[in-house]
Design a protein around this motif. Sequence first.
Motif, PDB file in Angstrom:
ATOM      1  N   UNK A 197      -9.040  40.969  11.261  1.00 52.94           N
ATOM      2  CA  UNK A 197      -7.700  41.054  11.853  1.00 52.94           C
ATOM      3  C   UNK A 197      -7.680  40.385  13.228  1.00 52.94           C
ATOM      4  N   UNK A 198      -8.746  40.615  14.006  1.00 51.86           N
ATOM      5  CA  UNK A 198      -8.833  39.991  15.333  1.00 51.86           C
ATOM      6  C   UNK A 198      -8.857  38.470  15.228  1.00 51.86           C
ATOM      7  N   UNK A 203      -6.055  33.283  15.804  1.00 48.89           N
ATOM      8  CA  UNK A 203      -5.529  32.051  15.211  1.00 48.89           C
ATOM      9  C   UNK A 203      -4.027  31.933  15.443  1.00 48.89           C
ATOM     10  N   UNK A 204      -3.331  33.063  15.320  1.00 46.38           N
ATOM     11  CA  UNK A 204      -1.873  33.068  15.480  1.00 46.38           C
ATOM     12  C   UNK A 204      -1.441  32.765  16.919  1.00 46.38           C
ATOM     13  N   UNK A 205      -2.222  33.263  17.893  1.00 44.40           N
ATOM     14  CA  UNK A 205      -1.818  33.102  19.294  1.00 44.40           C
ATOM     15  C   UNK A 205      -2.493  31.904  19.967  1.00 44.40           C
ATOM     16  N   UNK A 206      -3.365  31.199  19.222  1.00 48.48           N
ATOM     17  CA  UNK A 206      -4.081  30.059  19.807  1.00 48.48           C
ATOM     18  C   UNK A 206      -3.108  29.005  20.327  1.00 48.48           C
ATOM     19  N   UNK A 207      -2.073  28.706  19.520  1.00 49.65           N
ATOM     20  CA  UNK A 207      -1.085  27.700  19.933  1.00 49.65           C
ATOM     21  C   UNK A 207      -0.326  28.161  21.172  1.00 49.65           C
ATOM     22  N   UNK A 208      -0.011  29.459  21.237  1.00 50.15           N
ATOM     23  CA  UNK A 208       0.705  29.986  22.398  1.00 50.15           C
ATOM     24  C   UNK A 208      -0.150  29.932  23.658  1.00 50.15           C
ATOM     25  N   UNK A 260      -0.814  35.619  30.058  1.00 51.44           N
ATOM     26  CA  UNK A 260      -2.163  35.878  29.568  1.00 51.44           C
ATOM     27  C   UNK A 260      -2.309  37.330  29.125  1.00 51.44           C
ATOM     28  N   UNK A 261      -1.686  38.248  29.869  1.00 51.01           N
ATOM     29  CA  UNK A 261      -1.742  39.670  29.519  1.00 51.01           C
ATOM     30  C   UNK A 261      -1.015  39.926  28.200  1.00 51.01           C
ATOM     31  N   UNK A 262       0.115  39.260  28.000  1.00 46.97           N
ATOM     32  CA  UNK A 262       0.887  39.430  26.764  1.00 46.97           C
ATOM     33  C   UNK A 262       0.101  38.922  25.557  1.00 46.97           C
ATOM     34  N   UNK A 263      -0.592  37.801  25.742  1.00 48.54           N
ATOM     35  CA  UNK A 263      -1.326  37.179  24.624  1.00 48.54           C
ATOM     36  C   UNK A 263      -2.686  37.818  24.394  1.00 48.54           C
ATOM     37  N   UNK A 264      -3.117  38.676  25.299  1.00 47.64           N
ATOM     38  CA  UNK A 264      -4.418  39.351  25.136  1.00 47.64           C
ATOM     39  C   UNK A 264      -4.219  40.595  24.287  1.00 47.64           C
ATOM     40  N   UNK A 265      -4.152  40.393  22.977  1.00 48.41           N
ATOM     41  CA  UNK A 265      -3.893  41.494  22.035  1.00 48.41           C
ATOM     42  C   UNK A 265      -5.210  42.126  21.621  1.00 48.41           C
ATOM     43  N   UNK A 266      -5.308  43.434  21.842  1.00 50.04           N
ATOM     44  CA  UNK A 266      -6.530  44.170  21.478  1.00 50.04           C
ATOM     45  C   UNK A 266      -6.209  45.253  20.474  1.00 50.04           C
ATOM     46  N   UNK A 267      -7.168  45.470  19.564  1.00 49.38           N
ATOM     47  CA  UNK A 267      -6.983  46.528  18.561  1.00 49.38           C
ATOM     48  C   UNK A 267      -7.579  47.830  19.069  1.00 49.38           C
TER      49      UNK A 267
END
Length: 267
Positions: A197-198, A203-208, A260-267
């Motif tokens: 999942x990580x 992969x999904x946020x790489x472009x962002x 950067x904080x928004x795109x730093x998604x942690x499970x």
Amino acid sequence: MNIPNPFKKKEPYIPKVGIMGVGIDYNVYEFKLSEKVLYFILGAVVSAVVAYIFYEALIVSLIVGIAAGFAFLPIRKKQIIEKRRHKLLMQFKDMLESLNTSIGAGLNIMDSFANAASDMAAQYGEESLIYEELKIINSGIYNNINVEELLLDMGERSQIADIISFANVFDTCYRKGGNIKEVIKNTYSIICDKVDIQLEIKTMVAANKGELTAMTVMPIIFVFLLKSLGTEVIDLTSVTGRITTTVAIIIFVAAYFVGKKILDIKL
């Protein structure tokens, strides 16, 4: 009623060394002198160049560079700590697979950990984090320390949720005669699913993240190109220009860290 004293000096953090006295505290990292100098110079030079592009003042660039060099050190330290903890989790996942295979073949827990150390040494090398942890565990077992205590110690030093959960469940099952093989198998499956999942999220946020970096760098390039055309096109040396530049830089830096904080998604 005890009222906390805001002026009381904070006690220094003492790194955890674990039961055996040789464990790594994965929440702490101390720079070598060469690393500290390298990262300081890196942060200082980049920031000084950017400051000079905007302000065209050597003294301002020097001050900004020195301040940014010191500010970059804790940021880089945090990055290294996170990277090391992630590396440990990935290696821990493979250790569970090795344990599951050994226990499935009929070996006891002690022999399974000994086999896991050999497997991890072959897979990651004897300098790897997981091999060092397995050396501690096997040495502790040899010195009559309970394996569950050694796993709990590893979880406490790493502060990784998956390792802590596994150690707690292992502790309960091992004492009460639970199905250790099933515990290891389920933990391995959960960690694998979490890692997958990580990777999908990355992969999904790489472009962002690429867009965020481009949006941060573009104003610097844009100002540099405009200044290369001459002061008739753009002049930031006036009082109004310097104030506008300072406000714009603050906004861009704040926007970068928020993004950067928004795109730093942690499970």
